[in-house]
Design a protein around this motif. Structure first.
Motif, short mmCIF file in Angstrom:
data_model
loop_
_atom_site.label_atom_id
_atom_site.label_comp_id
_atom_site.label_asym_id
_atom_site.label_seq_id
_atom_site.Cartn_x
_atom_site.Cartn_y
_atom_site.Cartn_z
N HIS A 64 9.33 -4.99 -5.34
CA HIS A 64 10.90 -4.76 -4.94
C HIS A 64 11.80 -5.74 -5.22
O HIS A 64 11.52 -6.97 -4.86
CB HIS A 64 10.50 -4.51 -3.34
N TYR A 101 -0.89 -9.25 -4.33
CA TYR A 101 -0.82 -8.06 -4.97
C TYR A 101 -1.81 -7.01 -4.50
O TYR A 101 -2.21 -6.06 -5.32
CB TYR A 101 -1.25 -8.33 -6.47
N GLU A 143 3.57 -2.84 -5.18
CA GLU A 143 5.12 -2.55 -5.59
C GLU A 143 6.02 -3.48 -5.84
O GLU A 143 5.90 -4.33 -4.91
CB GLU A 143 5.79 -1.44 -5.09
N GLY A 197 10.36 4.14 -9.23
CA GLY A 197 9.66 4.18 -10.65
C GLY A 197 9.39 5.37 -11.25
O GLY A 197 9.67 5.74 -12.29
N CYS A 221 3.20 -4.57 -0.57
CA CYS A 221 1.95 -3.66 -0.80
C CYS A 221 2.11 -2.36 0.31
O CYS A 221 1.98 -2.67 1.65
CB CYS A 221 0.62 -4.20 -0.49
N HIS A 222 1.91 -1.14 -0.21
CA HIS A 222 2.43 -0.04 0.51
C HIS A 222 0.75 0.54 0.77
O HIS A 222 -0.27 0.39 0.22
CB HIS A 222 3.18 1.15 -0.31
N GLY A 268 5.72 -4.90 -14.01
CA GLY A 268 5.84 -4.74 -12.07
C GLY A 268 5.63 -5.85 -11.49
O GLY A 268 6.44 -6.86 -11.77
N VAL A 269 4.79 -5.77 -10.44
CA VAL A 269 4.74 -7.13 -9.69
C VAL A 269 4.49 -8.41 -10.27
O VAL A 269 4.68 -9.38 -9.62
CB VAL A 269 3.93 -6.88 -8.31
N SER A 285 11.20 -0.89 -6.77
CA SER A 285 11.36 -0.59 -5.27
C SER A 285 10.89 0.73 -5.12
O SER A 285 11.66 1.41 -4.01
CB SER A 285 12.83 -1.11 -4.95
N GLY A 286 10.07 1.47 -5.46
CA GLY A 286 9.53 2.75 -5.01
C GLY A 286 10.08 3.84 -5.89
O GLY A 286 9.69 4.93 -5.61
#
Length: 257
Positions: free
Chosen positions: A182, A144, A180, A209, A94-95, A73-74, A206-207
């Motif tokens: 991206h 993160y 996340e 996954g 970060c959403h 991931g990140v 990028s969202g």
């Protein structure tokens, strides 16, 4: 408040799942089939010799292997960079998501999104109406993590109410955050890395996954066994041109939930 949306598409086969419970289900099935899963182990680096993977250095010692899949991931760019390779075209985002107090059934079944609108809307089994859609959190202690963004929440709430005004009766209970990875063109990076034999990557989702993870797992499994993937992924390789100049807004989902 009246809705501005007069048309829609309903997918009766659509739906939603709890990511935590889904992960537990997949890992439990893998164990039943003989997989060994180690949790709580930190990976420090991927080790190579003469251009081939030899194993990974971890907090539990060195683990010998001939194939490594970087699905961190990140954190994937850090492991990748330690190999001395060209940096991944990837950045953390970060959403900020939100959840209302429990409500009676308002949203049946599938996740709701709207064209040209930043929203991903669903109702979970506890009755909470959860909203995402690519709204950013404010910076947290590191890249993160995130912290509360009131402006983002207000914008998200206005968007939610423009779609389903009845949700106005159910206040926000809490917000939550998730980092996340991206890629810079918002498209996942999948496949082998030619410079290192035995090294594959599955990151930068990028969202997308959670939605595409079963197919990604199948493709990466095929590649580790030197099979031709059932799904072509040429456009997802690290060797592609990372440019979004020719991508229309409708070509990819920029703001998934």
């Amino acid at each position: 408040m009246s809705s501005l949306y007069v048309k829609g598409i309903f997918y009766p086969s659509g739906g939603q799942a709890n990511p935590l419970l889904t992960t537990i289900a997949f890992s439990s099935a893998a164990r039943r089939l003989g997989a060994e899963i180690a949790t709580g182990v930190e990976v420090f680096s991927i080790e190579t010799q003469n251009g081939s993977v030899t194993g990974v250095k971890t907090s539990s010692g060195f683990m010998h292997c001939h194939t490594v899949i970087n699905a961190a991931g990140v954190w994937a760019p850090e492991l990748h960079a330690a190999l001395g390779l060209t940096p991944l075209q990837m950045k953390p985002f970060c959403h900020q998501m939100s959840a209302t107090y429990g409500a009676p059934k308002i949203l049946p079944g599938p996740t709701i999104s709207a064209k040209d609108t930043k929203i991903s809307l669903k109702q979970t089994i506890d009755g909470r109406i959860r909203a995402g859609g690519g709204y950013s959190a404010k910076p947290g202690p590191n890249q993160y993590s995130g912290s509360f963004n009131k402006e983002g929440l207000d914008e998200q709430r206005r968007t939610v109410l423009s779609i389903i005004p009845a949700i106005e009766d159910y206040e926000i209970d809490f917000t939550y955050y998730g980092a996340e990875a991206h890629s810079i063109d918002e498209i996942p990076i999948l496949g082998r890395i030619p410079e290192v034999s035995g090294y594959l990557i599955a990151a930068g989702f990028s969202g997308h996954g959670f939605t595409i993870s079963p197919a990604v797992g199948q493709v990466i499994s095929d590649m580790t066994q030197h099979k031709i993937p059932a799904i072509p992924i040429d456009g997802l390789s690290l060797e592609r041109s990372f440019s979004n100049e020719n991508i229309s807004d409708g070509a990819i989902r920029h703001f998934p939930g």
